[in-house]
Design a protein around this motif. Structure first.
Motif, PDB file in Angstrom:
ATOM      1  N   GLU A 170      45.378 -10.679 -82.614  1.00  0.00           N
ATOM      2  CA  GLU A 170      46.542 -11.706 -82.172  1.00  0.00           C
ATOM      3  C   GLU A 170      46.321 -12.752 -83.355  1.00  0.00           C
ATOM      4  O   GLU A 170      47.328 -13.649 -83.355  1.00  0.00           O
ATOM      5  CB  GLU A 170      46.315 -11.968 -80.911  1.00  0.00           C
ATOM      6  N   ASN A 171      45.155 -12.906 -84.111  1.00  0.00           N
ATOM      7  CA  ASN A 171      44.824 -14.002 -85.082  1.00  0.00           C
ATOM      8  C   ASN A 171      46.210 -14.162 -86.119  1.00  0.00           C
ATOM      9  O   ASN A 171      46.469 -12.967 -86.671  1.00  0.00           O
ATOM     10  CB  ASN A 171      43.560 -14.184 -85.523  1.00  0.00           C
ATOM     11  N   SER A 172      46.502 -15.233 -86.255  1.00  0.00           N
ATOM     12  CA  SER A 172      47.548 -15.473 -87.067  1.00  0.00           C
ATOM     13  C   SER A 172      47.235 -15.132 -88.559  1.00  0.00           C
ATOM     14  O   SER A 172      47.958 -14.438 -89.413  1.00  0.00           O
ATOM     15  CB  SER A 172      48.101 -16.770 -87.218  1.00  0.00           C
ATOM     16  N   MET A 173      46.084 -15.106 -89.046  1.00  0.00           N
ATOM     17  CA  MET A 173      45.566 -14.791 -90.215  1.00  0.00           C
ATOM     18  C   MET A 173      45.686 -13.283 -90.486  1.00  0.00           C
ATOM     19  O   MET A 173      46.019 -12.727 -91.510  1.00  0.00           O
ATOM     20  CB  MET A 173      44.131 -14.875 -90.642  1.00  0.00           C
ATOM     21  N   TRP A 174      45.411 -12.554 -89.394  1.00  0.00           N
ATOM     22  CA  TRP A 174      45.358 -10.932 -89.300  1.00  0.00           C
ATOM     23  C   TRP A 174      46.973 -10.525 -89.283  1.00  0.00           C
ATOM     24  O   TRP A 174      47.422  -9.589 -90.187  1.00  0.00           O
ATOM     25  CB  TRP A 174      44.954 -10.485 -88.019  1.00  0.00           C
ATOM     26  N   THR A 175      47.759 -11.107 -88.469  1.00  0.00           N
ATOM     27  CA  THR A 175      49.251 -10.802 -88.219  1.00  0.00           C
ATOM     28  C   THR A 175      50.183 -11.292 -89.636  1.00  0.00           C
ATOM     29  O   THR A 175      51.188 -10.686 -89.712  1.00  0.00           O
ATOM     30  CB  THR A 175      49.845 -11.380 -86.880  1.00  0.00           C
ATOM     31  N   SER A 176      49.691 -11.932 -90.334  1.00  0.00           N
ATOM     32  CA  SER A 176      50.298 -12.696 -91.442  1.00  0.00           C
ATOM     33  C   SER A 176      50.136 -11.510 -92.672  1.00  0.00           C
ATOM     34  O   SER A 176      50.796 -11.636 -93.610  1.00  0.00           O
ATOM     35  CB  SER A 176      49.828 -13.836 -92.155  1.00  0.00           C
ATOM     36  N   MET A 177      49.037 -10.544 -92.792  1.00  0.00           N
ATOM     37  CA  MET A 177      48.991  -9.525 -93.780  1.00  0.00           C
ATOM     38  C   MET A 177      50.200  -8.561 -93.780  1.00  0.00           C
ATOM     39  O   MET A 177      50.477  -8.092 -92.544  1.00  0.00           O
ATOM     40  CB  MET A 177      47.666  -8.760 -93.418  1.00  0.00           C
ATOM     41  N   GLU A 178      50.766  -8.298 -94.916  1.00  0.00           N
ATOM     42  CA  GLU A 178      51.769  -7.387 -94.943  1.00  0.00           C
ATOM     43  C   GLU A 178      51.644  -5.981 -94.234  1.00  0.00           C
ATOM     44  O   GLU A 178      52.451  -5.431 -93.885  1.00  0.00           O
ATOM     45  CB  GLU A 178      52.089  -7.084 -96.422  1.00  0.00           C
ATOM     46  N   ALA A 179      50.444  -5.337 -94.566  1.00  0.00           N
ATOM     47  CA  ALA A 179      49.987  -4.161 -93.996  1.00  0.00           C
ATOM     48  C   ALA A 179      50.161  -4.286 -92.392  1.00  0.00           C
ATOM     49  O   ALA A 179      50.673  -3.323 -91.669  1.00  0.00           O
ATOM     50  CB  ALA A 179      48.519  -3.850 -94.182  1.00  0.00           C
ATOM     51  N   VAL A 180      49.775  -5.325 -91.736  1.00  0.00           N
ATOM     52  CA  VAL A 180      49.873  -5.464 -90.264  1.00  0.00           C
ATOM     53  C   VAL A 180      51.440  -5.537 -90.090  1.00  0.00           C
ATOM     54  O   VAL A 180      51.839  -4.926 -89.051  1.00  0.00           O
ATOM     55  CB  VAL A 180      49.068  -6.765 -89.864  1.00  0.00           C
ATOM     56  N   LYS A 181      52.086  -6.520 -90.641  1.00  0.00           N
ATOM     57  CA  LYS A 181      53.529  -6.809 -90.472  1.00  0.00           C
ATOM     58  C   LYS A 181      54.241  -5.366 -90.440  1.00  0.00           C
ATOM     59  O   LYS A 181      55.326  -5.296 -89.904  1.00  0.00           O
ATOM     60  CB  LYS A 181      54.125  -7.772 -91.469  1.00  0.00           C
ATOM     61  N   LYS A 182      54.019  -4.497 -91.382  1.00  0.00           N
ATOM     62  CA  LYS A 182      54.529  -3.194 -91.776  1.00  0.00           C
ATOM     63  C   LYS A 182      53.978  -2.053 -90.823  1.00  0.00           C
ATOM     64  O   LYS A 182      54.254  -0.956 -90.942  1.00  0.00           O
ATOM     65  CB  LYS A 182      54.567  -2.941 -93.189  1.00  0.00           C
ATOM     66  N   ASP A 183      53.116  -2.468 -89.883  1.00  0.00           N
ATOM     67  CA  ASP A 183      52.730  -1.239 -89.124  1.00  0.00           C
ATOM     68  C   ASP A 183      51.591  -0.251 -89.951  1.00  0.00           C
ATOM     69  O   ASP A 183      52.136   1.075 -89.755  1.00  0.00           O
ATOM     70  CB  ASP A 183      53.469  -0.892 -87.949  1.00  0.00           C
ATOM     71  N   ARG A 184      51.042  -0.614 -90.928  1.00  0.00           N
ATOM     72  CA  ARG A 184      50.366   0.165 -91.920  1.00  0.00           C
ATOM     73  C   ARG A 184      48.912   0.089 -91.574  1.00  0.00           C
ATOM     74  O   ARG A 184      48.116   0.139 -92.398  1.00  0.00           O
ATOM     75  CB  ARG A 184      50.728   0.012 -92.995  1.00  0.00           C
ATOM     76  N   VAL A 185      48.225  -0.214 -90.270  1.00  0.00           N
ATOM     77  CA  VAL A 185      46.834  -0.342 -90.060  1.00  0.00           C
ATOM     78  C   VAL A 185      46.601   0.917 -89.198  1.00  0.00           C
ATOM     79  O   VAL A 185      47.376   1.185 -88.370  1.00  0.00           O
ATOM     80  CB  VAL A 185      46.705  -1.503 -89.378  1.00  0.00           C
ATOM     81  N   PHE A 186      45.701   1.459 -89.471  1.00  0.00           N
ATOM     82  CA  PHE A 186      45.091   2.654 -88.805  1.00  0.00           C
ATOM     83  C   PHE A 186      43.609   2.468 -88.448  1.00  0.00           C
ATOM     84  O   PHE A 186      42.708   2.074 -89.225  1.00  0.00           O
ATOM     85  CB  PHE A 186      45.037   3.965 -90.037  1.00  0.00           C
ATOM     86  N   ASP A 187      43.206   2.730 -87.169  1.00  0.00           N
ATOM     87  CA  ASP A 187      41.834   2.679 -86.625  1.00  0.00           C
ATOM     88  C   ASP A 187      41.331   3.936 -86.888  1.00  0.00           C
ATOM     89  O   ASP A 187      41.800   5.107 -86.655  1.00  0.00           O
ATOM     90  CB  ASP A 187      42.162   2.198 -84.995  1.00  0.00           C
TER      91      ASP A 187
END
Length: 163
Positions: free
Chosen positions: A114-131
């Motif tokens: 939820e941190n704004s530093m994390w949510t500001s990343m392009e990969a996060v914005k584009k839902d391109r993060v994989f756990d």
């Protein structure tokens, strides 16, 4: 005689490994361009890490076998130097973020999504993060690396088919 049989079986397995890896590379080429980058991040205990092409967190599968492109800083600071991981601050993650991010959270490590530093990343914005499942992506024997390569390729293909 037995040594020859074992050697032949090993050569056949290695040839099969190479064929299967090439199949995964071909799958990925259909959904990711050569100039798109991939990062591996880790939240481990209370620390944050980036990973290169070594034995950690699928690095061999992602960078060595699938030949996915790391961001410039990961290439310079890890892959080119032979280092396999680097501890960094949470605030520095964005400096190493690729177009796609693979994330390992283990041993109590948690990334504040939820941190704004994390949510500001392009990969996060584009839902391109994989756990990444730590149990699956910690081993680095050839059988595990092959399975990781197949899973990474499937994740990337699946994500890009959602578009």
């Amino acid at each position: 005689m037995e040594k020859c049989l074992v050697r032949k079986q090993a050569q056949e397995w290695l040839a099969s490994f190479d064929t299967k890896i090439e199949e995964q590379r071909e799958k990925i080429k259909k959904v990711i361009s050569a100039n798109e980058t991939v990062s591996i991040f880790g939240a481990y205990n209370k620390d944050f890490y980036i990973y290169g092409d070594g034995i950690y967190r699928g690095g061999q599968a992602i960078y060595k076998q699938l030949q996915l492109t790391p961001p410039g800083k990961i290439k310079e600071e890890l892959i080119d130097t032979g280092d396999t991981f680097k501890q960094i601050s949470f605030e520095a993650l964005n400096d190493y973020a690729g177009d796609y991010i693979f994330l390992d959270q283990s041993y109590g490590g948690k990334l504040d999504k939820e941190n704004s530093m994390w949510t500001s990343m392009e990969a996060v914005k584009k839902d391109r993060v994989f756990d990444l499942d730590p149990k699956r992506f910690w081993p680095y024997d050839p059988i595990s690396v092959l399975a990781q390569s197949e899973e990474i390729a499937d994740l990337l293909v699946s994500k890009n088919q959602e578009k």
